[in-house]
Design an enzyme around this catalytic site. Structure first.
Site, PDB file in Angstrom:
ATOM      1  N   TRP A   1      26.104   5.401  55.127  1.00  0.00           N
ATOM      2  CA  TRP A   1      26.613   5.806  56.452  1.00  0.00           C
ATOM      3  C   TRP A   1      25.889   5.127  57.618  1.00  0.00           C
ATOM      4  O   TRP A   1      24.658   5.073  57.648  1.00  0.00           O
ATOM      5  CB  TRP A   1      26.450   7.323  56.611  1.00  0.00           C
ATOM      6  N   MET A   2      26.682   4.696  58.617  1.00  0.00           N
ATOM      7  CA  MET A   2      26.110   4.183  59.871  1.00  0.00           C
ATOM      8  C   MET A   2      26.882   4.778  61.045  1.00  0.00           C
ATOM      9  O   MET A   2      28.103   4.880  60.996  1.00  0.00           O
ATOM     10  CB  MET A   2      26.245   2.663  59.907  1.00  0.00           C
ATOM     11  N   ASN A   3      26.155   5.174  62.128  1.00  0.00           N
ATOM     12  CA  ASN A   3      26.853   5.378  63.403  1.00  0.00           C
ATOM     13  C   ASN A   3      26.169   4.585  64.508  1.00  0.00           C
ATOM     14  O   ASN A   3      25.976   3.380  64.330  1.00  0.00           O
ATOM     15  CB  ASN A   3      27.157   6.856  63.718  1.00  0.00           C
ATOM     16  N   ASP A   4      25.832   5.186  65.628  1.00  0.00           N
ATOM     17  CA  ASP A   4      25.474   4.436  66.846  1.00  0.00           C
ATOM     18  C   ASP A   4      24.513   3.245  66.668  1.00  0.00           C
ATOM     19  O   ASP A   4      23.544   3.354  65.927  1.00  0.00           O
ATOM     20  CB  ASP A   4      24.747   5.341  67.845  1.00  0.00           C
TER      21      ASP A   4
ATOM     22  N   GLN B   1      21.939   4.243  63.655  1.00  0.00           N
ATOM     23  CA  GLN B   1      21.883   5.554  63.024  1.00  0.00           C
ATOM     24  C   GLN B   1      22.328   5.375  61.575  1.00  0.00           C
ATOM     25  O   GLN B   1      23.432   4.882  61.312  1.00  0.00           O
ATOM     26  CB  GLN B   1      22.811   6.528  63.759  1.00  0.00           C
TER      27      GLN B   1
ATOM     28  N   TRP C   1      27.662  11.397  57.372  1.00  0.00           N
ATOM     29  CA  TRP C   1      26.507  11.625  58.249  1.00  0.00           C
ATOM     30  C   TRP C   1      25.527  12.594  57.601  1.00  0.00           C
ATOM     31  O   TRP C   1      25.925  13.566  56.966  1.00  0.00           O
ATOM     32  CB  TRP C   1      27.024  12.195  59.580  1.00  0.00           C
TER      33      TRP C   1
ATOM     34  N   PHE D   1      17.247  10.564  65.885  1.00  0.00           N
ATOM     35  CA  PHE D   1      18.534  10.360  66.538  1.00  0.00           C
ATOM     36  C   PHE D   1      18.478   9.105  67.424  1.00  0.00           C
ATOM     37  O   PHE D   1      17.473   8.409  67.492  1.00  0.00           O
ATOM     38  CB  PHE D   1      18.905  11.599  67.351  1.00  0.00           C
TER      39      PHE D   1
ATOM     40  N   ASP E   1      19.135  10.898  73.183  1.00  0.00           N
ATOM     41  CA  ASP E   1      19.520   9.481  73.282  1.00  0.00           C
ATOM     42  C   ASP E   1      18.833   8.757  74.452  1.00  0.00           C
ATOM     43  O   ASP E   1      19.502   8.154  75.322  1.00  0.00           O
ATOM     44  CB  ASP E   1      21.051   9.340  73.388  1.00  0.00           C
TER      45      ASP E   1
ATOM     46  N   GLU F   1      26.877  11.490  75.763  1.00  0.00           N
ATOM     47  CA  GLU F   1      25.897  10.979  74.788  1.00  0.00           C
ATOM     48  C   GLU F   1      25.581   9.511  75.101  1.00  0.00           C
ATOM     49  O   GLU F   1      26.318   8.834  75.827  1.00  0.00           O
ATOM     50  CB  GLU F   1      26.464  11.069  73.368  1.00  0.00           C
TER      51      GLU F   1
ATOM     52  N   TRP G   1      34.364  10.104  66.437  1.00  0.00           N
ATOM     53  CA  TRP G   1      33.901  11.305  65.717  1.00  0.00           C
ATOM     54  C   TRP G   1      35.050  12.175  65.227  1.00  0.00           C
ATOM     55  O   TRP G   1      34.860  13.054  64.392  1.00  0.00           O
ATOM     56  CB  TRP G   1      32.944  12.131  66.590  1.00  0.00           C
TER      57      TRP G   1
HETATM   58  C1  FRU Z   1      26.447   9.866  69.143  1.00  0.00           C
HETATM   59  C2  FRU Z   1      25.432  10.828  68.549  1.00  0.00           C
HETATM   60  C3  FRU Z   1      24.185  10.855  69.401  1.00  0.00           C
HETATM   61  C4  FRU Z   1      23.148  11.302  68.417  1.00  0.00           C
HETATM   62  C5  FRU Z   1      23.584  10.597  67.160  1.00  0.00           C
HETATM   63  C6  FRU Z   1      23.280  11.352  65.903  1.00  0.00           C
HETATM   64  O1  FRU Z   1      27.343   9.355  68.232  1.00  0.00           O
HETATM   65  O2  FRU Z   1      26.014  12.098  68.422  1.00  0.00           O
HETATM   66  O3  FRU Z   1      24.280  11.675  70.532  1.00  0.00           O
HETATM   67  O4  FRU Z   1      21.851  10.927  68.801  1.00  0.00           O
HETATM   68  O5  FRU Z   1      24.982  10.411  67.278  1.00  0.00           O
HETATM   69  O6  FRU Z   1      23.534  10.569  64.791  1.00  0.00           O
END
Ligand code: FRU
Length: 530
Positions: free
Chosen positions: A55-58, A74, A82, A114, A190, A239, A326
């Site tokens: 998994w990857m996000n921001d 992330q 997640w 985070f 953040d 965010e 999301w």
């Molecule tokens: C945005 C977020 C950030 C948080 C991170 C958690 O996508 O919700 O606000 O730090 O992802 O993974």
């Protein structure tokens, strides 16, 4: 709110089950080197950044140093959904070809890691390094699961870590957190930092539920609260803010841009990245306009943030976003890995009669992806015209100018489709002055109601003589840049089989195309010969 509840619940469940929480720097691994058939999986982008697996996000902690662009992100190394967040790490000489590096930050006793930023502390203001070997200082949120469970509301705090070897090894500051959550704000996260030349201070911006908070520091350790910035009456969750100075194109006028990602009710549903243009006096950010504008009108460009420390002689503002939303990020039908980043983009500020706008254009480095090109003489389309050439319809770039003066069609566009009848349709509607991106029929696997529920759209003036289109398609994503970045639009899609036909269409009249360049694009993962 539904998303958030889901998000928090999921966080708790996965954290409770996980073995992913490790002592600081206790283990160094890349994500998952033993995965077989890597980068050839169904839906895998070929020229966009993706993690090897999981998994990857921001995007997080981005800086340029000693010839390399660093990208952290992330990352949950134990699952494709997640979970307990780490900072994954990759580096690149051109923001296009990436090398995966060991995980940079692991969860610890203060919490999960985070999102946040990183700066190159060239003058060693923090004292963590020397002037000869300046430290890289990362600012991030510690998210404490025990606190969240106990509903303490102060479970998100801001911490720092530094690296003395360009970003491979990180040491967390012993007296973390550096910004405690004294007001007990449940969403307090953040942190991203920028140097403010006039006050000779570091300025940190973080999201505090429906606004941002600004802090100042001489040394990246001791922070003083400066001010809040928000929109009156706005109760959406903000965010991943980013604050930076930017010059108006072609002039010396300097403005400040504040980017904020918004967790709900974006133009095409769910989450998206927005911005304000205004002024910053070392204490307060004042926006020129009341409401923010959208950095990208598509559904899939979230948490877009910029690189720190781009050399002055380059001078560009460069950034990247997470290519998902999301609303459905956790359940998009990829296996082994989840999510990609957008292409790297350059932001430019332009001044119009009314106000200022940020343009996003693909970073010029994306041109290095071009392999073979086909230029077409001006031509007209009536009905439908299949584009043929040596490019793959699931991995290409088209740059095309439409002569609107000579075009009689009221609507026209581009269609991607496959033999199963799945398609994705981009339509320019002159009467409605709108761009439509319709992915509702892009797959028979309706994995998410929100993903397929409606056509996406954006306002688009089609009154000029020429419409300039630049389109990138990469297996499961499209990035559309119109009129040199005046409007950009990012959407993802997951056809059952790859799209194998690209065609142009004109409804009720003809479409007049004055210039076309079609490019087949290299993959970046060395699975094909460059
Ligand atoms: C945005 C977020 C950030 C948080 C991170 C958690 O996508 O919700 O606000 O730090 O992802 O993974």
């Amino acid at each position: 709110m539904k998303n958030l509840i889901y998000f928090s619940l999921l966080a708790f469940i996965t954290f409770s089950l996980s073995l992913g929480c490790k002592d600081e720097q206790s283990e160094k691994v890349t994500s998952n080197p033993e995965v077989s058939g890597l980068y050839q999986e169904k839906h895998r982008p070929q020229f966009h950044f993706t993690p090897e697996a999981k998994w990857m996000n921001d995007p997080n902690g981005m800086y340029y140093y000693k010839g390399k662009y660093h990208l952290f992100y992330q990352f949950y190394p134990d699952s494709t959904v997640w979970g307990p967040m780490h900072w994954g790490h990759a580096e690149s000489k051109d923001m296009i070809n990436w090398e995966h590096l060991p995980i940079a930050l692991y969860p610890d006793s203060l919490g999960l890691i985070f999102s946040g930023g990183a700066v190159v502390d060239l003058n060693n203001t923090s004292g963590f390094g020397t002037k000869e070997n300046p430290p890289i200082v990362a600012t991030f949120t510690h998210h404490n699961m025990a606190g969240e469970k106990a509903k303490t509301n102060d479970f998100q705090t801001q911490s720092i870590a530094y690296s003395l070897d360009e970003g491979t090894e990180w040491t967390k500051y012993e007296q973390n957190p550096v910004i405690p959550n004294t007001e007990k704000i449940k969403d307090f996260r953040d942190p991203k930092v920028v140097w403010h030349e006039k006050s000779q201070k570091w300025i940190l911006v973080l999201a505090a539920y429906d606004k941002v908070k600004l802090y100042a520091s001489p040394n990246l350790i001791d922070w003083n609260f400066l001010s809040d910035f928000g929109i009156e009456g706005d109760t959406r969750l903000w965010e991943c803010p980013d604050l930076f100075p930017i010059k108006v194109e072609g002039s010396d006028e300097e403005k400040w841009a504040l980017i904020v990602s918004i967790q709900k009710d974006a133009p095409n549903g769910g989450t998206a990245t927005s911005y304000f243009i205004g002024d910053f006096d070392g204490k307060e950010f004042k926006s020129d306009v009341k409401d923010q504008k959208w950095l990208d009108w598509g559904a899939d460009n979230y948490a877009f943030v910029t690189w720190n420390n781009i050399p002055e002689n380059d001078g560009r503002i460069l950034g990247i976003g997470w290519m998902s939303n999301w609303q459905y990020a956790l359940i998009v039908p990829t296996e082994k890995w989840r999510s990609a980043m957008t292409l790297p983009r350059e932001l430019q500020l332009v001044k119009t009669e009314l106000d200022y706008s940020l343009l996003s254009i693909p970073a010029q480095e994306t041109q290095s992806l071009r392999k073979d090109s086909v230029s077409l003489d001006p031509f007209k389309v009536e009905g439908k015209h299949v584009l043929e050439g040596s490019f793959s319809p699931s991995q290409f770039e088209i740059v095309m100018n439409i002569d609107l003066k000579e075009t009689t069609a009221q609507s026209f566009g581009i269609e991607l489709k496959n033999g199963l009848g799945e398609n994705l349709v981009i339509t320019f509607d002159r009467a409605e002055e709108k761009l439509y991106v319709d992915r509702t029929n892009s797959s028979t696997n309706k994995f998410s109601e929100a993903f397929f529920s409606k056509k996406h759209s954006a306002p688009l003036s089609l009154k000029d003589d020429i419409l300039k289109i630049q389109l990138f398609v990469d297996a499961s994503s499209l990035e559309l840049f119109l009129n040199d970045g005046e409007l950009n639009f990012t959407d993802i899609f997951f056809p059952t089989e790859k799209f194998d036909t690209v065609s142009l269409f004109a409804n009720d009249g003809n479409l007049n195309i004055s210039d076309t360049n079609m490019y087949s694009l290299n993959g970046i993962w060395n699975i094909e010969k460059k």
